[in-house]
Design an enzyme around this catalytic site. Structure first.
Site, PDB file in Angstrom:
ATOM      1  N   GLU A   1       2.232  -6.038  -9.672  1.00  0.00           N
ATOM      2  CA  GLU A   1       3.086  -6.685  -8.654  1.00  0.00           C
ATOM      3  C   GLU A   1       3.192  -8.161  -8.989  1.00  0.00           C
ATOM      4  O   GLU A   1       2.306  -8.718  -9.557  1.00  0.00           O
ATOM      5  CB  GLU A   1       2.712  -6.372  -7.255  1.00  0.00           C
TER       6      GLU A   1
ATOM      7  N   LYS B   1      -6.870  -6.696   3.626  1.00  0.00           N
ATOM      8  CA  LYS B   1      -7.769  -7.685   3.897  1.00  0.00           C
ATOM      9  C   LYS B   1      -8.026  -7.568   5.543  1.00  0.00           C
ATOM     10  O   LYS B   1      -7.272  -6.946   6.344  1.00  0.00           O
ATOM     11  CB  LYS B   1      -6.870  -8.858   3.589  1.00  0.00           C
TER      12      LYS B   1
END
Ligand code: PSU
Ligand code: MN
Length: 308
Positions: free
Chosen positions: A25, A159
């Site tokens: 990405e 995260k």
């Protein structure tokens, strides 16, 4: 996807031969890291993928053209320019119509990689359910794409700026399996531990076997492989993460701005620790993704059993 996709020559050759390719990405390069580190991260990931005998393909949009396999100059341009759109799947058309540059999130990268016939994607962390989503409704569009596109996404979990238990629940509901690579605990990005369970797969061969078994069953959701950050680079940034979340709330940061804002805030607060941990896990994830792609495509043709 009917919109023409420009595939770089080396990627086209690899795909034509049925050789392994790993898609990357570009949002992490353009918006997730400081300019120089974004370029460094892309180079480090490409190097790891090369050294496993695979071809890297960074996905992004340049002047409205979808590209699979960005050149070094194009990667530099996305990292350095201030005028790069952050594109999830729904915004790809907007970048094309406006002939703009755009960096693809995990979702948009999956969608384009799927149209191109590349099953394996490497990244840092997937988006997920944000904390407080029961009021804000902020759930990353990455999750919707994971529910409907059968990629193999190699990451270090999500995260802990996110609500990790809620993210796992969402993925379970939408039939997206999450496997730990060599661990039965979900890694939490900068940290190897989250206190949450993942099913364990021990080798690239095991990962490939599970992924191909899912495709053979016609299952159309993605599979997530969560790889813990290398032990020597693990850092505890829980205080920095809490501070960043509180600051974002106070400043009313929301929408697609929120994730890049939190990341850059954590990077500042940690004085470089977050950036070096991020670089380490990105390179390691690229390596594992390439190891899996190499085993998988060396033995069977993924397209034949219905990836697209
Ligand atoms: N995690 C990172 N760095 C990033 C991202 C995630 O460690 O740059 C990016 C990825 O491109 C991911 C996107 O797809 O953030 C998710 O954004 P949002 O939460 O707005 O959906
Ligand atoms: Mn969001």
């Amino acid at each position: 996807m009917k919109e023409p996709i420009e595939i770089a020559q080396n990627v086209r050759t690899a795909l034509g031969r049925g050789a392994p390719v790993v898609a990357l990405e570009s949002t992490v390069i353009a918006h997730g890291l400081p300019d120089k580190t974004g370029i460094e991260a892309a180079a480090a990931m490409a190097k790891e993928i090369d050294s496993e005998g695979c071809t890297p393909a960074v996905i992004g949009i340049i002047e409205g053209k979808i590209k699979v396999g960005l050149s070094d100059e194009e990667i530099k341009r996305l990292a350095e320019s201030e005028d790069v759109m952050k594109l999830s799947t729904r915004e790809i058309a907007e970048a094309i119509v406006a002939k703009k540059d755009g960096a693809t999130t995990v979702a948009a990268t999956m969608s384009i990689a799927n149209s191109t016939g590349i099953p394996v994607i490497a990244t840092g962390g997937i988006g997920g359910v944000h904390r407080g989503a029961n009021e804000s409704w902020d759930i990353s569009a990455d999750l919707w794409e994971l529910a409907k596109t059968p990629s193999l996404v190699v990451c270090s979990g999500a995260k802990s700026v996110l609500d990790l238990p809620a993210t796992l629940e969402w993925l379970e509901t939408h039939q997206v399996p999450v496997y730990g690579f060599g661990t039965d605990e979900l890694p939490a990005f900068y940290s190897r531990k989250s206190g949450l369970k993942a099913k364990k797969l021990d080798s690239p061969k095991d990962v490939s076997e599970m992924y191909l078994a899912r495709l053979s069953l016609g299952q159309r959701s993605a599979m997530v492989l969560a790889v813990p950050i290398p032990e020597k680079d693990e850092v505890d940034l829980s205080d920095e993460i809490e501070q960043a979340i509180a600051a974002a709330k106070e400043q009313k940061i929301a929408g697609s701005e929120l994730t890049p804002w939190l990341l850059s805030h954590i990077q500042q607060l940690s004085g470089g620790k977050a950036v070096s941990a991020n670089l380490s896990l990105l390179a390691n994830n690229a390596k594992v993704a390439a190891q899996v792609a190499a085993v998988m495509l060396g033995e069977r043709d993924v397209k034949r059993i219905g990836y697209r």
